[in-house]
Design an enzyme around this catalytic site. Structure first.
Site, PDB file in Angstrom:
ATOM      1  N   HIS A 186       0.829  -1.207   0.000  1.00  0.00           N
ATOM      2  CA  HIS A 186       0.000   0.000   0.000  1.00  0.00           C
ATOM      3  C   HIS A 186       0.861   1.254   0.000  1.00  0.00           C
ATOM      4  CE1 HIS A 186      -3.714  -2.250   1.720  1.00  0.00           C
ATOM      5  NE2 HIS A 186      -3.653  -2.277   0.403  1.00  0.00           N
ATOM      6  N   ARG A 293       3.179 -12.792 -19.264  1.00  0.00           N
ATOM      7  CA  ARG A 293       4.164 -13.878 -19.388  1.00  0.00           C
ATOM      8  C   ARG A 293       3.930 -14.855 -18.236  1.00  0.00           C
ATOM      9  NH1 ARG A 293       7.941  -9.361 -20.990  1.00  0.00           N
ATOM     10  NH2 ARG A 293       8.918  -9.987 -22.946  1.00  0.00           N
ATOM     11  N   ARG A 329      -0.526 -15.329 -22.280  1.00  0.00           N
ATOM     12  CA  ARG A 329       0.298 -16.210 -23.115  1.00  0.00           C
ATOM     13  C   ARG A 329       0.513 -17.508 -22.369  1.00  0.00           C
ATOM     14  NH1 ARG A 329       6.236 -14.341 -24.861  1.00  0.00           N
ATOM     15  NH2 ARG A 329       6.744 -14.973 -22.748  1.00  0.00           N
ATOM     16  N   GLU A 428       7.258 -14.785 -33.631  1.00  0.00           N
ATOM     17  CA  GLU A 428       8.595 -14.528 -33.098  1.00  0.00           C
ATOM     18  C   GLU A 428       9.640 -15.475 -33.690  1.00  0.00           C
ATOM     19  OE1 GLU A 428       8.666 -15.060 -28.815  1.00  0.00           O
ATOM     20  OE2 GLU A 428       7.268 -16.733 -28.906  1.00  0.00           O
ATOM     21  N   ASN A 451      11.790  -9.565 -29.628  1.00  0.00           N
ATOM     22  CA  ASN A 451      12.984  -9.994 -28.875  1.00  0.00           C
ATOM     23  C   ASN A 451      13.526 -11.275 -29.490  1.00  0.00           C
ATOM     24  OD1 ASN A 451      12.068  -7.958 -27.276  1.00  0.00           O
ATOM     25  ND2 ASN A 451      11.393  -9.249 -25.604  1.00  0.00           N
ATOM     26  N   ASP A 452      12.644 -12.252 -29.668  1.00  0.00           N
ATOM     27  CA  ASP A 452      13.103 -13.506 -30.273  1.00  0.00           C
ATOM     28  C   ASP A 452      13.229 -13.376 -31.787  1.00  0.00           C
ATOM     29  OD1 ASP A 452      13.618 -15.416 -28.225  1.00  0.00           O
ATOM     30  OD2 ASP A 452      11.492 -15.322 -27.729  1.00  0.00           O
ATOM     31  N   ARG A 462      20.177 -13.130 -28.049  1.00  0.00           N
ATOM     32  CA  ARG A 462      19.835 -11.814 -27.511  1.00  0.00           C
ATOM     33  C   ARG A 462      20.589 -11.482 -26.231  1.00  0.00           C
ATOM     34  NH1 ARG A 462      13.535 -13.288 -26.104  1.00  0.00           N
ATOM     35  NH2 ARG A 462      13.462 -12.176 -24.140  1.00  0.00           N
ATOM     36  N   CYS A 499       4.706  -6.997 -28.951  1.00  0.00           N
ATOM     37  CA  CYS A 499       4.950  -7.000 -27.506  1.00  0.00           C
ATOM     38  C   CYS A 499       6.428  -7.145 -27.180  1.00  0.00           C
ATOM     39  CB  CYS A 499       4.138  -8.109 -26.826  1.00  0.00           C
ATOM     40  SG  CYS A 499       4.541  -9.746 -27.436  1.00  0.00           S
TER      41      CYS A 499
END
Ligand code: PEP
Ligand code: MG
Length: 584
Positions: A186, A293, A329, A428, A451-452, A462, A499
């Site tokens: 909080h 993810r 995903r 990807e 990314n991939d 990467r 994404c």
């Protein structure tokens, strides 16, 4: 320099105000007059309710409606006849009001903690706050008052309760440091809402930082510098100015639609890896979640999460989003994402091995359990399902077949779900990109995972610094591939988003707009900067830039051109994707 958790961004320089913990001890002797004791408790509840309602009102103005609800929940708790009834029962049995309250609070705390559900477990913190507040009233103690703190105060405490936070005037309080609390506590939520820099979870802070001493709090890095030298102060003052300037510019976009300068609208979603991140996504003005993810639910533990646990996690995210899109995903294990208890076979090339959907199709129990959990959660929000690492049509068909089987089972059990849940794929892999026209016939949407995709197209890891020079989504090969995928999606009338980290790179944004991308999904912290980058381009301007760029032969030419011509001329290649993602 001390290191804690970076909980609320920004830099504060000021003098320490130590908030001492109140001693909440009370006599244990039974009360002489039970009726009088009951009256004392009921009066305390009345005072607590009144004070807390007033504090909630304060918080509604200073922080917002959602933040004020934290305190409204405390009012509801003391208005609950079950809660007060239990305390009164113990008083009638001969206990002092304080002891009776303690006993009931302990019982509620234990019950909430044992629930195994994150949301319910957080209620234990509410019980603790209510206990402290009510005990203060019963013992006639003043709750710590911070509203009169002088300008330039850094609050240092073991923990900051919402009722104390309600008194924070962000004009005077320039920083917060606590020993307890993390990103989702909080205190963190309130500090962010009030835009006060905060470093939480810094063990021993109340002993290490002296009252009235000068201190720097960097809520963006989690650093606290006690009694800094003059040159350090100078340096942080400059950083603070730069931070405030940028925040002011970005804050003007809060609550605004994501649109090009010429008016075309885009979806701007967030990437998350825990259900509680969904709230953070909204705090940062994300319009939904473009990538959950889920593999992080499977990590940092010693056994698989069951259907019920997963269902609760997905439902929690769905409910937090209040009807906004939640893209879940399915498990994307393998590559650099390992789960020790699953004993994944050792592979020479894990990035080319049993990754993503391949692993799931080989482990029907794990896959079906997750699909059932996602489907059940789909009854509570606007869910989409996303398969990772798709390379072939057969993989998409097989994934869909598992989903249909799960639907049949749930129907037979009479459990609710969204039968029309959209099913998309991560694009990807180069193979998925090459057959995007075929995949688009059987997928409801695409999400491009740069990314991939960049790594596989450029044949470079990467996470390997040796080849990081090649890892760029601005490479002509990668750009052509992205454009092609978007065109295929458009040709089949399906949504196409991105994404991967590239979606947050201001340099590539005009190109993506020109290619026809409709969704951007980025880290929560990048939402406003992406909205800004999009707003700086007309579609015509973006198309002209894209036309030029797509005729250039090398990445170097492209980067030079974009640096020189973009209104968002700052920035660089999508660096974040070059390093391995943190294992949360
Ligand atoms: C991607 O590959 O771009 C992506 C978003 O997935 P991850 O980073 O989780 O592999
Ligand atoms: Mg990926």
């Amino acid at each position: 320099m001390l290191q804690g958790i970076a909980a609320s961004a920004g830099i504060g320089l000021g003098r320490v105000m130590l908030l001492e913990e109140q001693s909440l001890t009370y006599p244990t002797a039974p009360p002489a007059d039970i009726q009088a004791e009951l009256g004392r408790f009921q009066a305390a509840v009345g005072v607590f309710r009144q004070n807390t309602q007033a504090q909630a009102e304060l918080l509604r103005h200073s922080a917002g409606h959602k933040e004020a609800q934290i305190l409204s929940a405390h009012v509801q708790m003391v208005e609950d006849p079950y809660f007060t009834g239990e305390v009164e029962k113990h008083i009638q049995e001969g206990k002092r009001a304080e002891a009776a309250l303690d006993q009931v609070c302990q019982w509620f705390t234990a019950m909430f903690l044992a629930s195994g559900d994150d949301l319910t477990q957080q209620r234990a913190a509410d019980v603790r706050d209510v206990r402290t507040g009510l005990l203060c009233v019963l013992l006639g103690l003043e709750e710590v008052e911070v509203s009169q703190a002088p300008k330039g105060t850094v609050l240092v405490a073991k923990e900051i309760s919402p009722s104390v936070a309600a008194g924070i005037n962000p004009k005077n309080i320039v920083g917060i440091v606590t020993e307890i609390g993390g990103m989702t506590s909080h205190s963190a939520i309130l500090a962010r809402a009030l835009q006060v820099p905060a470093v939480l979870g810094l063990p021993g802070a109340t002993g290490l930082l002296k009252a009235s001493s000068f201190v720097i709090v960097d809520g963006s890095t989690g650093e606290v510098v006690p009694e800094p030298q003059a040159d350090v102060v100078q340096d942080y003052r400059k950083r603070r100015q730069a931070f405030l300037r940028r925040r002011w510019q970005l804050n003007r976009l809060r609550g605004k639609p994501t649109q090009a300068a010429s008016g075309e609208r885009f979806h701007l979603y967030c990437n998350i890896s825990k259900p509680q991140d969904a709230e953070k996504a909204l705090e940062e003005d994300g319009e939904g979640v473009g990538l959950f993810r889920t593999e992080y639910l499977f990590m940092d533990r010693d056994r698989l999460p069951g259907e019920e646990e997963q269902f609760r996690a997905y439902r929690k995210a769905a409910q937090a989003l209040e009807g906004r899109t939640l893209t879940i995903r399915t498990l994307d294990l393998g590559g650099d994402k390992a789960v020790p208890y699953l004993d994944l076979p050792r592979e020479d090339n894990p990035f080319l091995g049993t990754r993503g959907i391949r692993y799931c199709l080989e482990h029907p129990d794990i896959f079906s359990t997750q699909l059932r959990a996602v489907l059940r959660a789909s009854a509570y929000g606007k869910l989409r399902l996303l398969f990772p690492m798709i390379c072939t049509l057969e993989e998409l068909w097989a994934g869909r077949a598992f989903l249909e089987k799960a639907k049949v089972e749930l129907t037979a059990q009479g459990l609710a779900f969204d039968a029309r849940i959209p099913v998309g794929i991560m694009v990807e892999t180069p193979s998925a990109a090459a057959i995007a026209d075929l995949l688009a016939r059987d997928a409801d949407f695409f999400s491009i995972g740069t990314n991939d995709l960049t790594g596989y197209i450029m044949a470079c890891d990467r996470g390997n610094p040796q080849v990081s020079g090649l890892f760029s989504s601005l490479q002509p090969a990668v750009l052509r591939c992205i454009r092609q995928v978007i065109q295929c999606a458009q040709g089949h009338g399906i949504q196409v988003g991105m994404c991967g980290e590239a979606a947050a790179n201001p340099m590539i944004i005009p190109l993506l707009m020109a290619f026809g991308l409709t969704e951007f999904s980025v880290a929560a912290a990048s939402v406003l900067s992406v909205r800004k980058a999009i707003s700086q381009w007309t579609m015509e301007g973006a198309r002209q830039v894209a036309e030029e760029v797509m005729s250039m032969p090398t990445e170097e030419d492209i980067v030079r051109f974009l640096r020189a011509h973009g209104p968002a001329a700052a920035g660089g290649r999508d660096k974040a994707a070059r390093i391995r993602l943190p294992q949360v």
